[in-house]
Design a protein around this motif. Structure first.
Motif, PDB file in Angstrom:
ATOM      1  N   LEU A 165      44.169 -20.686 -36.595  1.00 41.17           N
ATOM      2  CA  LEU A 165      43.261 -20.974 -37.636  1.00 41.17           C
ATOM      3  C   LEU A 165      43.194 -22.558 -37.872  1.00 41.17           C
ATOM      4  O   LEU A 165      44.457 -23.130 -38.033  1.00 41.17           O
ATOM      5  N   ALA A 166      42.136 -23.032 -37.800  1.00 45.53           N
ATOM      6  CA  ALA A 166      42.189 -24.733 -38.192  1.00 45.53           C
ATOM      7  C   ALA A 166      41.196 -24.804 -39.246  1.00 45.53           C
ATOM      8  O   ALA A 166      40.036 -24.204 -39.376  1.00 45.53           O
ATOM      9  N   LEU A 167      41.698 -25.301 -40.260  1.00 47.92           N
ATOM     10  CA  LEU A 167      41.064 -25.554 -41.514  1.00 47.92           C
ATOM     11  C   LEU A 167      40.723 -26.924 -41.853  1.00 47.92           C
ATOM     12  O   LEU A 167      41.624 -27.725 -41.655  1.00 47.92           O
ATOM     13  N   GLU A 168      39.446 -27.296 -42.460  1.00 46.57           N
ATOM     14  CA  GLU A 168      38.950 -28.481 -42.814  1.00 46.57           C
ATOM     15  C   GLU A 168      38.372 -28.417 -44.171  1.00 46.57           C
ATOM     16  O   GLU A 168      37.936 -27.457 -44.525  1.00 46.57           O
ATOM     17  N   GLY A 169      38.675 -29.421 -45.119  1.00 53.01           N
ATOM     18  CA  GLY A 169      38.178 -29.585 -46.372  1.00 53.01           C
ATOM     19  C   GLY A 169      38.239 -30.830 -47.111  1.00 53.01           C
ATOM     20  O   GLY A 169      39.111 -31.716 -46.622  1.00 53.01           O
ATOM     21  N   LYS A 170      37.411 -30.933 -48.248  1.00 54.63           N
ATOM     22  CA  LYS A 170      37.604 -32.078 -49.135  1.00 54.63           C
ATOM     23  C   LYS A 170      38.051 -31.701 -50.565  1.00 54.63           C
ATOM     24  O   LYS A 170      37.632 -30.623 -50.996  1.00 54.63           O
ATOM     25  N   ILE A 171      39.102 -32.441 -51.169  1.00 53.24           N
ATOM     26  CA  ILE A 171      38.976 -32.050 -52.615  1.00 53.24           C
ATOM     27  C   ILE A 171      39.254 -33.604 -53.358  1.00 53.24           C
ATOM     28  O   ILE A 171      39.273 -34.401 -52.529  1.00 53.24           O
ATOM     29  N   ASN A 172      38.958 -33.454 -54.525  1.00 51.60           N
ATOM     30  CA  ASN A 172      38.938 -34.782 -55.393  1.00 51.60           C
ATOM     31  C   ASN A 172      40.537 -34.527 -56.247  1.00 51.60           C
ATOM     32  O   ASN A 172      40.480 -33.721 -56.888  1.00 51.60           O
ATOM     33  N   ARG A 173      41.279 -35.538 -55.893  1.00 49.46           N
ATOM     34  CA  ARG A 173      42.673 -35.296 -56.436  1.00 49.46           C
ATOM     35  C   ARG A 173      42.529 -35.327 -57.978  1.00 49.46           C
ATOM     36  O   ARG A 173      43.440 -34.720 -58.520  1.00 49.46           O
ATOM     37  N   LYS A 174      41.629 -36.018 -58.666  1.00 43.12           N
ATOM     38  CA  LYS A 174      41.872 -36.150 -59.889  1.00 43.12           C
ATOM     39  C   LYS A 174      41.284 -34.783 -60.542  1.00 43.12           C
ATOM     40  O   LYS A 174      41.735 -34.439 -61.774  1.00 43.12           O
ATOM     41  N   ASP A 175      40.561 -34.000 -60.089  1.00 50.02           N
ATOM     42  CA  ASP A 175      40.417 -32.423 -60.517  1.00 50.02           C
ATOM     43  C   ASP A 175      41.849 -31.726 -60.715  1.00 50.02           C
ATOM     44  O   ASP A 175      41.908 -30.791 -61.605  1.00 50.02           O
ATOM     45  N   TRP A 176      43.046 -32.215 -60.210  1.00 48.83           N
ATOM     46  CA  TRP A 176      44.130 -31.571 -60.548  1.00 48.83           C
ATOM     47  C   TRP A 176      45.161 -32.554 -61.110  1.00 48.83           C
ATOM     48  O   TRP A 176      46.265 -32.615 -61.220  1.00 48.83           O
ATOM     49  N   GLY A 177      44.578 -33.674 -61.619  1.00 48.74           N
ATOM     50  CA  GLY A 177      45.211 -34.634 -62.637  1.00 48.74           C
ATOM     51  C   GLY A 177      46.192 -35.628 -61.817  1.00 48.74           C
ATOM     52  O   GLY A 177      47.012 -36.199 -62.732  1.00 48.74           O
ATOM     53  N   LEU A 178      45.947 -35.711 -60.666  1.00 49.18           N
ATOM     54  CA  LEU A 178      46.443 -36.793 -60.040  1.00 49.18           C
ATOM     55  C   LEU A 178      45.627 -38.053 -60.229  1.00 49.18           C
ATOM     56  O   LEU A 178      44.858 -38.452 -58.927  1.00 49.18           O
ATOM     57  N   ASN A 179      45.584 -38.696 -61.132  1.00 49.58           N
ATOM     58  CA  ASN A 179      45.025 -39.801 -61.635  1.00 49.58           C
ATOM     59  C   ASN A 179      45.477 -41.334 -61.282  1.00 49.58           C
ATOM     60  O   ASN A 179      44.801 -42.047 -61.373  1.00 49.58           O
ATOM     61  N   TRP A 180      46.404 -41.686 -60.851  1.00 51.54           N
ATOM     62  CA  TRP A 180      47.013 -42.912 -60.622  1.00 51.54           C
ATOM     63  C   TRP A 180      46.252 -43.724 -59.924  1.00 51.54           C
ATOM     64  O   TRP A 180      45.559 -43.185 -58.777  1.00 51.54           O
TER      65      TRP A 180
END
Length: 176
Positions: A135-150
């Protein structure tokens, strides 16, 4: 119908990510300690139970100072949140070999649904008679959605670290 269990082959798998740095280059990283399993009723993987865990302290970007910063409370806070987890909620066929994998991603004390595009490589026997699946997986997330705000502002405008994180995951599984 019987269930088939698949376990990750870590020597032929990679959990990677990329983040824009200073608005114009990418920094890549990966997890070096992880586990994944699939329980499937058939080889097309629809209605499968797919789970992944990764050790936050195994993140590596090729730079020791950056890795130490990523493990600190500014980012992942590995001491308080030592693991990343993913549990699939659906695996739906789009086209031949192409699927959408949706699941709950737990990271930094937050759980949110994510959608990944999955390229199913099919089944193959290795030279020792083991059945493998890719399986090859690709995607995008916004790190701020998980509280990674620095972040840090650049004097030329923009920020040091992009909010968008691109996921690039290559998985090989061994049938049990």
């Amino acid at each position: 119908m019987s269930t088939t269990k698949w376990v990750i082959d870590p020597t032929h798998s990679e959990i990677g990510f990329k983040v824009r740095h200073m608005m114009f280059t990418n920094v890549s990283g990966k997890f070096s300690k992880f586990d994944a399993t699939i329980e499937a009723e058939d080889s097309n993987l629809e209605n499968s139970k797919i789970e992944f865990t990764g050790a936050i302290d195994s993140i590596t970007t090729g730079n020791a100072d950056r890795d130490t910063h990523l493990l600190s409370a500014d980012f992942f806070d590995a001491a308080q949140f030592p693991e990343i987890k993913f549990s699939a909620t659906s695996f739906s066929k789009i086209d031949e070999g192409e699927y959408v994998l949706v699941g709950d991603l737990s990271l930094h004390g937050v759980t949110k649904s994510v959608k990944l595009i999955a390229d199913y490589g099919g089944l193959m026997k290795d030279p020792w008679g083991n059945t493998k699946m890719a399986l090859a997986l690709e995607g995008k997330i916004n790190r701020k959605d998980w509280g990674l705000n620095w972040n840090s502002a650049l004097e030329t405008g923009g920020v040091l670290v992009s909010e968008e994180v691109r996921l690039n995951i290559e998985l090989q599984f061994l049938q049990q």
